[in-house]
Design a protein around this motif. Structure first.
Motif, PDB file in Angstrom:
ATOM      1  N   THR A  21       0.946  -1.136   0.024  1.00 11.39           N
ATOM      2  CA  THR A  21      -0.153   0.063  -0.004  1.00 11.39           C
ATOM      3  C   THR A  21       0.648   1.287  -0.064  1.00 11.39           C
ATOM      4  OG1 THR A  21      -1.588  -0.977   1.107  1.00 11.39           O
ATOM      5  CG2 THR A  21      -2.006   1.285   1.231  1.00 11.39           C
ATOM      6  N   TYR A  22       2.002   1.395   0.711  1.00 14.04           N
ATOM      7  CA  TYR A  22       2.544   2.742   0.818  1.00 14.04           C
ATOM      8  C   TYR A  22       4.032   2.415   0.331  1.00 14.04           C
ATOM      9  CZ  TYR A  22      -0.770   3.400   4.710  1.00 14.04           C
ATOM     10  OH  TYR A  22      -2.003   3.817   5.287  1.00 14.04           O
ATOM     11  N   THR A  23       4.294   1.446  -0.332  1.00  9.06           N
ATOM     12  CA  THR A  23       5.685   1.315  -1.176  1.00  9.06           C
ATOM     13  C   THR A  23       5.370   0.781  -2.527  1.00  9.06           C
ATOM     14  OG1 THR A  23       6.701   0.685   1.157  1.00  9.06           O
ATOM     15  CG2 THR A  23       7.956   0.389  -1.049  1.00  9.06           C
ATOM     16  N   SER A  24       6.124   1.362  -3.610  1.00 11.53           N
ATOM     17  CA  SER A  24       5.968   1.202  -4.987  1.00 11.53           C
ATOM     18  C   SER A  24       7.302   1.345  -5.410  1.00 11.53           C
ATOM     19  CB  SER A  24       5.091   1.952  -5.694  1.00 11.53           C
ATOM     20  OG  SER A  24       5.131   3.225  -5.735  1.00 11.53           O
ATOM     21  N   TYR A  25       7.695   0.293  -6.164  1.00  9.88           N
ATOM     22  CA  TYR A  25       9.122   0.353  -7.099  1.00  9.88           C
ATOM     23  C   TYR A  25       9.020   0.884  -8.224  1.00  9.88           C
ATOM     24  CZ  TYR A  25      10.583  -2.515  -2.978  1.00  9.88           C
ATOM     25  OH  TYR A  25      10.769  -2.987  -1.774  1.00  9.88           O
ATOM     26  N   ILE A  26      10.056   1.785  -8.452  1.00  6.88           N
ATOM     27  CA  ILE A  26      10.188   2.128  -9.781  1.00  6.88           C
ATOM     28  C   ILE A  26      11.669   1.705 -10.640  1.00  6.88           C
ATOM     29  CG2 ILE A  26      10.497   4.412 -10.895  1.00  6.88           C
ATOM     30  CD1 ILE A  26       9.152   5.970  -8.564  1.00  6.88           C
ATOM     31  N   ASN A  71       3.364  17.406  -2.465  1.00 11.87           N
ATOM     32  CA  ASN A  71       2.848  17.587  -3.780  1.00 11.87           C
ATOM     33  C   ASN A  71       4.351  17.496  -4.683  1.00 11.87           C
ATOM     34  OD1 ASN A  71       0.568  18.872  -3.236  1.00 11.87           O
ATOM     35  ND2 ASN A  71       1.397  20.829  -2.626  1.00 11.87           N
ATOM     36  N   ASN A  72       5.240  16.850  -4.087  1.00 11.69           N
ATOM     37  CA  ASN A  72       6.544  16.513  -4.811  1.00 11.69           C
ATOM     38  C   ASN A  72       6.948  15.102  -4.779  1.00 11.69           C
ATOM     39  OD1 ASN A  72       7.711  19.087  -6.194  1.00 11.69           O
ATOM     40  ND2 ASN A  72       6.907  19.493  -4.229  1.00 11.69           N
ATOM     41  N   ASP A  73       6.798  14.184  -5.523  1.00 12.14           N
ATOM     42  CA  ASP A  73       7.190  12.809  -5.534  1.00 12.14           C
ATOM     43  C   ASP A  73       8.507  12.430  -5.059  1.00 12.14           C
ATOM     44  OD1 ASP A  73       4.668  11.799  -5.887  1.00 12.14           O
ATOM     45  OD2 ASP A  73       5.138  11.334  -7.951  1.00 12.14           O
ATOM     46  N   VAL A  74       9.638  13.402  -5.615  1.00 13.20           N
ATOM     47  CA  VAL A  74      10.860  13.363  -5.292  1.00 13.20           C
ATOM     48  C   VAL A  74      11.211  12.955  -3.782  1.00 13.20           C
ATOM     49  CG1 VAL A  74      11.503  15.580  -5.286  1.00 13.20           C
ATOM     50  CG2 VAL A  74      13.111  13.795  -6.307  1.00 13.20           C
ATOM     51  N   PHE A  75      10.422  13.802  -3.021  1.00  8.87           N
ATOM     52  CA  PHE A  75      10.599  13.775  -1.519  1.00  8.87           C
ATOM     53  C   PHE A  75      10.308  12.521  -1.121  1.00  8.87           C
ATOM     54  CE2 PHE A  75      10.133  18.747  -1.690  1.00  8.87           C
ATOM     55  CZ  PHE A  75      11.278  18.656  -1.553  1.00  8.87           C
ATOM     56  N   TYR A  76       9.577  11.603  -1.619  1.00 12.90           N
ATOM     57  CA  TYR A  76       9.327  10.216  -1.178  1.00 12.90           C
ATOM     58  C   TYR A  76      10.286   9.037  -1.679  1.00 12.90           C
ATOM     59  CZ  TYR A  76       5.565  12.538   1.185  1.00 12.90           C
ATOM     60  OH  TYR A  76       4.856  13.434   1.782  1.00 12.90           O
ATOM     61  N   PHE A  77      11.175   9.305  -2.648  1.00 11.52           N
ATOM     62  CA  PHE A  77      12.087   8.314  -3.199  1.00 11.52           C
ATOM     63  C   PHE A  77      13.029   8.061  -2.174  1.00 11.52           C
ATOM     64  CE2 PHE A  77      11.174  10.495  -7.425  1.00 11.52           C
ATOM     65  CZ  PHE A  77      10.044   9.425  -7.777  1.00 11.52           C
ATOM     66  N   GLU A  78      13.327   6.637  -1.951  1.00  7.95           N
ATOM     67  CA  GLU A  78      14.499   5.805  -1.169  1.00  7.95           C
ATOM     68  C   GLU A  78      15.170   4.886  -2.169  1.00  7.95           C
ATOM     69  OE1 GLU A  78      12.976   4.757   2.359  1.00  7.95           O
ATOM     70  OE2 GLU A  78      12.725   6.712   3.428  1.00  7.95           O
ATOM     71  N   LYS A  79      16.075   4.505  -1.535  1.00  7.00           N
ATOM     72  CA  LYS A  79      17.135   3.555  -2.120  1.00  7.00           C
ATOM     73  C   LYS A  79      16.581   2.445  -1.774  1.00  7.00           C
ATOM     74  CE  LYS A  79      21.022   5.308  -0.312  1.00  7.00           C
ATOM     75  NZ  LYS A  79      22.528   5.490  -0.142  1.00  7.00           N
ATOM     76  N   THR A  80      16.794   1.119  -2.596  1.00  4.65           N
ATOM     77  CA  THR A  80      16.399  -0.147  -2.394  1.00  4.65           C
ATOM     78  C   THR A  80      17.722  -0.980  -2.338  1.00  4.65           C
ATOM     79  OG1 THR A  80      16.211  -0.675  -4.577  1.00  4.65           O
ATOM     80  CG2 THR A  80      14.232   0.229  -3.498  1.00  4.65           C
ATOM     81  N   HIS A  81      17.561  -2.309  -2.112  1.00  3.79           N
ATOM     82  CA  HIS A  81      18.747  -3.049  -2.124  1.00  3.79           C
ATOM     83  C   HIS A  81      18.883  -3.669  -3.732  1.00  3.79           C
ATOM     84  CE1 HIS A  81      15.384  -5.789  -1.878  1.00  3.79           C
ATOM     85  NE2 HIS A  81      16.011  -6.841  -2.757  1.00  3.79           N
ATOM     86  N   TYR A  82      18.240  -3.089  -4.820  1.00  6.36           N
ATOM     87  CA  TYR A  82      18.218  -3.231  -6.043  1.00  6.36           C
ATOM     88  C   TYR A  82      19.338  -2.165  -6.683  1.00  6.36           C
ATOM     89  CZ  TYR A  82      14.132  -6.106  -5.680  1.00  6.36           C
ATOM     90  OH  TYR A  82      13.160  -7.103  -5.260  1.00  6.36           O
ATOM     91  N   ASN A  83      20.002  -2.518  -7.759  1.00 10.67           N
ATOM     92  CA  ASN A  83      20.843  -1.636  -8.452  1.00 10.67           C
ATOM     93  C   ASN A  83      20.219  -1.000  -9.539  1.00 10.67           C
ATOM     94  OD1 ASN A  83      21.068  -3.426 -10.366  1.00 10.67           O
ATOM     95  ND2 ASN A  83      23.128  -3.493 -10.409  1.00 10.67           N
ATOM     96  N   ASN A  84      19.013  -1.281  -9.794  1.00 11.45           N
ATOM     97  CA  ASN A  84      18.274  -0.443 -10.835  1.00 11.45           C
ATOM     98  C   ASN A  84      16.856  -0.045 -10.546  1.00 11.45           C
ATOM     99  OD1 ASN A  84      16.847  -3.153 -10.703  1.00 11.45           O
ATOM    100  ND2 ASN A  84      16.886  -3.333 -12.918  1.00 11.45           N
ATOM    101  N   ILE A  86      14.304   2.026  -7.553  1.00  8.80           N
ATOM    102  CA  ILE A  86      14.322   2.812  -6.365  1.00  8.80           C
ATOM    103  C   ILE A  86      12.714   2.728  -5.666  1.00  8.80           C
ATOM    104  CG2 ILE A  86      15.917   4.604  -7.008  1.00  8.80           C
ATOM    105  CD1 ILE A  86      13.474   6.329  -7.864  1.00  8.80           C
ATOM    106  N   LYS A  87      12.647   3.150  -4.543  1.00  2.31           N
ATOM    107  CA  LYS A  87      11.029   2.978  -3.843  1.00  2.31           C
ATOM    108  C   LYS A  87      10.350   4.352  -3.720  1.00  2.31           C
ATOM    109  CE  LYS A  87      12.281   1.758   0.786  1.00  2.31           C
ATOM    110  NZ  LYS A  87      12.428   0.758   1.508  1.00  2.31           N
ATOM    111  N   ARG A  88       8.958   4.222  -3.932  1.00  2.00           N
ATOM    112  CA  ARG A  88       8.424   5.451  -3.625  1.00  2.00           C
ATOM    113  C   ARG A  88       7.543   5.244  -2.327  1.00  2.00           C
ATOM    114  NH1 ARG A  88       4.034   8.374  -3.406  1.00  2.00           N
ATOM    115  NH2 ARG A  88       3.874  10.451  -3.967  1.00  2.00           N
ATOM    116  N   ILE A  89       7.795   5.802  -1.190  1.00  2.00           N
ATOM    117  CA  ILE A  89       6.964   5.529   0.135  1.00  2.00           C
ATOM    118  C   ILE A  89       5.745   6.704   0.012  1.00  2.00           C
ATOM    119  CG2 ILE A  89       6.937   5.634   2.297  1.00  2.00           C
ATOM    120  CD1 ILE A  89       8.728   3.735   1.515  1.00  2.00           C
ATOM    121  N   GLN A 123      18.248   8.332   1.862  1.00  2.00           N
ATOM    122  CA  GLN A 123      17.574   9.236   1.113  1.00  2.00           C
ATOM    123  C   GLN A 123      18.382   9.575  -0.467  1.00  2.00           C
ATOM    124  OE1 GLN A 123      14.771  10.490   2.272  1.00  2.00           O
ATOM    125  NE2 GLN A 123      15.269   9.145   4.078  1.00  2.00           N
ATOM    126  N   LEU A 124      17.507   9.869  -1.382  1.00  6.03           N
ATOM    127  CA  LEU A 124      18.271  10.237  -2.475  1.00  6.03           C
ATOM    128  C   LEU A 124      18.284  11.631  -2.684  1.00  6.03           C
ATOM    129  CD1 LEU A 124      16.086   7.532  -4.583  1.00  6.03           C
ATOM    130  CD2 LEU A 124      18.793   7.841  -4.379  1.00  6.03           C
TER     131      LEU A 124
END
Length: 389
Positions: A21-26, A71-84, A86-89, A123-124
């Motif tokens: 619900t709260y995490t989606s991968y990009i 109002n800015n998605d970029v503030f919700y991006f975080e790193k993941t253990h994948y090298n390709n 990121i995730k959006r909280i 953080q990214l």
């Protein structure tokens, strides 16, 4: 025992629900992926000096950032253990996001220190108001944002008194322009082959030495009016006057901002050309303009991610100098009542041997110039430019 068992099932279900619900991968592609996979070398800082920082400035910054965050998605991006990826909280806990983005009120020693602090966090992107240095600095991973993106983001926090922002020129293209560009590419292929492929500058230092200087806009306009050339050509001619005695030949790439596509964070194209100071048939500025005009059909091609990815590896090592520039504001900028009086870009891990970024703010042009060629750095010592740390 049954209660503990049921509680365990409830926690498991809740964790699965929260995750989806709260995490989606990009997944990242092309330029975004190239930048992201460089690790810490993907990070850079954009810093604005303020004339003062008092308690009102601090409170305004906190309130403004908290309003901007949702109002800015970029503030919700975080790193993941994948090298390709990121995730959006999606969890809209503004107070917590504010703490994360400001690194819990961290006061950086310098830009490189902030890069390491941001990289070591999840953080990214981070944005820090430094009371002692009187700066507001945004540190971000280039994989999630380009130059246009960071200016638009900062402009939501730093404003003019009349609230009007400068429109950033964006190159727009479609399939008809792309076909036309390919036709011109075929017709001009032999001439393009003559662009010099042997570089004269080299990446022989681990980090870039980054210089900053500011110029009155009238100095650039004087070059522009004297030569009846474009503003871009005048900017580049100004910088070449410093380095034309170091080498007579350079391979140049001018970066252009392209129309943003939904699936990409970076939308940057390029216009390449070579210059030989011993063979100028016109003024330097007019020669630069002529090269722009002859090769501008390459801009739509280079903005196509699929096409340019086929050529990047082959030609990326032949570039001596990258030029990039964007307008910021026609008027004074403020953080509450604190005036912005300087703009700097700290990008210590750029790929080209020399990178020149210019930012236009009111009646000033602020240059951030990164150099990774040791011999050129020695040559530039005589100018006593200010070095950004």
């Amino acid at each position: 025992m049954i209660i503990i068992y049921l509680f365990g099932i409830f926690v498991f279900i809740f964790c699965i629900y929260y995750h989806y619900t709260y995490t989606s991968y990009i997944e990242l592609f092309y330029d975004d992926l190239t930048h992201f996979q460089r690790g810490i070398k993907a990070y850079l800082c954009v810093s604005l000096n303020l004339d003062h920082v008092d308690q009102h400035t601090i409170e305004f910054f906190e309130n403004k950032l908290k309003k901007v965050i949702p109002n800015n998605d970029v503030f919700y991006f975080e790193k993941t253990h994948y090298n390709n990826k990121i995730k959006r909280i999606s969890n809209l806990n503004i107070k917590q996001r504010y703490k994360d983005l400001t690194l819990n009120g961290y006061q950086e020693i310098n830009n490189l220190d902030l890069i390491h602090k941001t990289y070591d966090s999840k953080q990214l992107i981070s944005i820090v108001l430094n009371k002692k240095n009187k700066t507001i600095t945004c540190c971000f991973n280039h994989g999630i944002m380009d130059g246009v993106g960071i200016i638009k983001l900062i402009s939501k926090i730093i404003e003019t008194k009349n609230k009007k922002t400068r429109k950033i020129p964006i190159f727009k293209f479609n399939i008809i322009i792309l076909i036309y560009s390919f036709i011109k590419l075929i017709l001009n292929y032999n001439r393009l082959k003559n662009i010099k492929h042997t570089p004269v500058l080299y990446n022989n230092s681990e980090n870039s030495t980054i210089y900053s200087l500011n110029v009155d806009i009238c100095d650039i306009n004087n070059i522009k009016n004297l030569n009846n050339c474009s503003f871009n050509a005048a900017i580049q001619a100004y910088i070449f006057n410093y380095i034309k005695d170091y080498s007579k030949k350079y391979n140049i790439v001018t970066l252009i901002a392209g129309e943003k596509k939904k699936n990409y964070f970076n939308s940057v194209g390029s216009i390449p050309y070579s210059i030989n100071f011993d063979k100028l048939n016109d003024s330097l500025a007019n020669t630069i303009d002529l090269n722009f005009y002859k090769n501008d059909f390459l801009a739509p091609i280079s903005l196509n991610k699929r096409i340019i990815s086929l050529f990047k590896k082959k030609y990326s090592n032949n570039v001596d100098i990258l030029f990039s520039g964007l307008p910021f504001s026609k008027n004074d900028l403020y953080l509450n009542n604190s005036l912005v009086n300087y703009h700097k870009v700290f990008i210590p891990y750029h790929l080209a041997p020399m990178y020149v970024f210019s930012c236009k703010m009111k009646d000033k042009i602020f240059f951030s110039i990164g150099v990774r060629d040791k011999n050129l750095n020695k040559f530039l010592e005589k100018y006593k430019w200010h070095i950004i740390n």
